[in-house]
Structures are given as C-alpha cells and as structure tokens.
Scaffold this motif. Structure first.
Motif, short mmCIF file in Angstrom:
data_model
loop_
_atom_site.label_atom_id
_atom_site.label_comp_id
_atom_site.label_asym_id
_atom_site.label_seq_id
_atom_site.Cartn_x
_atom_site.Cartn_y
_atom_site.Cartn_z
N SER A 41 39.82 -4.22 -34.02
CA SER A 41 40.34 -4.60 -32.70
C SER A 41 39.51 -4.00 -31.57
CB SER A 41 41.80 -4.15 -32.58
OG SER A 41 42.58 -4.77 -33.58
N GLY A 95 42.14 -8.18 -28.76
CA GLY A 95 41.71 -6.85 -29.20
C GLY A 95 42.75 -5.79 -28.89
N GLY A 109 45.66 -6.12 -31.18
CA GLY A 109 45.30 -5.63 -32.51
C GLY A 109 45.33 -4.11 -32.58
#
Length: 297
Positions: free
Chosen positions: A151, A182, A185
């Motif tokens: 991520s 990202g 994540g």
C-alpha cells in the motif's frame, strides 16, 4: 490505539485478558462462548480458573527481577519489537496528516476523503476480531505488514502521478486511485495486524507475575515511537516528496522479517505451553554454549 484498548478492555480473542474479567465477576460462560466463537468453552474457563489459582501463589516481579530473568528476555524483545512496528509502520502519520497527504496529491475535498480511512479502520478491526483465533496472531501480523508494504508503494505511485513523473498523467484520475487506494490499504493492513496484535500478544507471552511490568514497558515504547512519528512525519514528507512513503516500506519490511524470525504462533496454546517454549529456547542455547570449545587465547 483507542480501538486496541477497546479490544483489550473487552477481552476479545484473548483468554488471558478474559481471565482478568472473570476475576472481576463480569464474565460469564455465555460471554466467553461469544468471544471465543464456539459453544464449548469449558477448557477456556478451566484455564482461566487455573491461572487465577496460580496467581495467588505468585508475587509480582520487581522491575529489577523482571529485567534479570533470562527467560523473559526473548518475550521482552518481541514485545518491544512489535510495539515499535505498530508505530514506526507510519500509520499515525496517515491518520495525523491524512488531509495534508490528500491535499498534496491534488485531490479535491481532502478533509472529506480523510474520513474514509477512519471508517475503514473501525470495520477492519471488527473483522480482525472475528478471525484472529482462526487465522492466528503471527499470520495476521505478517500479512498485515505485507499489505502495508504494498500500500505504501501504491501511495508513492500516486504522488509520482501527481508530480507528472509518468508522462502526461499529471492530474489524472490515477492520482486519486493510487492515493486513496494506497491509504486504505495501509489502514486495512494495520487494522488486521500491527494494530491489535502487539497489545494482545503481551499477555500471552508473559506469566501473570510479569505482565504488569511488560505492559508498562510496552506502553512506554509505544508512546515514544508515536511521538517520533508525530514530530517528524511532516518534515519527512516535505524533504523526501514524492518518495517519503518508501521510508515506511523499509520499516515495514524490517518488522516483517523481525516478526517472521522471532514471533511464535500462540493460537491455541496455553500460557504454560508458551512459557515452556521460551524456556526451551534458553535452555537449548545454554546447552549449546556449554558444549562449545574453549576460546583460544
């Protein structure tokens, strides 16, 4: 941090914290069954009762005794390492400066977008509670850190798109895709691994006589690392833009290796079995050193 304390307070997924609640008279077999995700919790209750009886015969270790006990050195190393992993993974940088990150990436309404990771954290922590006894602490920690590494790479890609490092992609939708994806994540990986595991694992690695001191040490390390991230994250991002997140790729990779090498799986093991494991490591090392040839002078 708040969510992790909430988990500990309710004894979720942790027999040894469950014992504390049982001692206070607030835990019933039905609540244990709900927390453990199974109907038959007789073994769990028996272990809690046995540990309660053992506690009566034990006195709490002093700080000096705690650090001198060679059998506690490895659990302490794991505890300190995981607390550092929780904070130096960079999660609080994402939370503290989320709006600034999205603004830097060129997203409109960054304040609104910054709310998404917060909601994601709550949802994924609830998921972790459901699966932690099935998947295991070690597995969740490893997978959580791995997701965070990927991520942070996505976040770096987003910043690079925003800077126009990929031809005419500057200002394109890819910036939003990589930046939001990202950051989500990072939060997901944290919520299932480095978020809850470091606090839960402390009570499973230490005997009752050492847990209070171990938790105190864990808290000091955690807040010290939290302070470091809070003080230097913005400066780091400003001086290393757009590659600042790669620092956390490095830190998460280090702690991934640390977890793989040092953290044993405690799922389904009693405190006596875990202590026997650490005692065995120390005794094995002692035997190996005693058999070693004398040093040449």
């Amino acid at each position: 941090m708040i969510m992790c304390r909430h988990l500990l307070h309710h004894g979720l997924c942790l027999k040894h914290f469950g014992f504390r609640l049982c001692e206070n008279g607030t835990l019933s077999p039905s609540s244990v069954a709900k927390l453990r995700g199974k109907r038959d919790v007789s073994e769990d209750l028996a272990e809690m009762s046995l540990e309660k009886e053992k506690q009566k015969a034990l006195r709490e270790l002093s700080l000096v005794e705690f650090f001198r006990d060679k059998y506690l050195h490895r659990p302490l190393l794991i505890t300190v390492g995981l607390q550092m992993a929780q904070q130096l993974s960079g999660i609080n940088g994402v939370f503290y400066y989320g709006q600034s990150i999205y603004s830097t990436a060129g997203l409109s309404q960054p304040a609104l977008v910054a709310l998404i990771p917060a909601f994601t954290n709550v949802i994924m922590t609830a998921v972790a509670v459901k699966v932690i006894d099935k998947v295991g602490r070690r597995s969740l920690m490893l997978n959580g850190l791995f997701v965070m590494i990927l991520s942070y790479l996505l976040l770096t890609m987003g910043f690079c798109f925003q800077k126009g490092y990929f031809g005419n992609a500057k200002g394109s939708n890819w910036t939003a895709v990589f930046t939001i994806g990202g950051s989500l994540g990072v939060v997901i990986g944290f919520a299932v691994g480095p978020g809850p595991i470091p606090w839960m694992i402390v009570a499973e690695l230490f005997p009752q006589s050492a847990r209070a001191t171990a938790l105190a040490v864990a808290g000091i390390v955690n807040w010290l690392c939290n302070y470091i991230i809070g003080q230097f994250f913005r400066t780091l991002m400003e001086h290393t833009e757009p590659y600042g997140m790669l620092v956390f790729v490095g830190s998460c990779t280090f702690f991934l290796a640390f977890t793989y090498l040092f953290l044993p799986e405690t799922k389904g093991r009693s405190i006596d079995e875990i202590q026997a494991y650490f005692h065995g490591l120390v005794d094995q090392k002692r035997k190996a050193s005693s058999k070693a040839p004398p040093l040449l002078h």
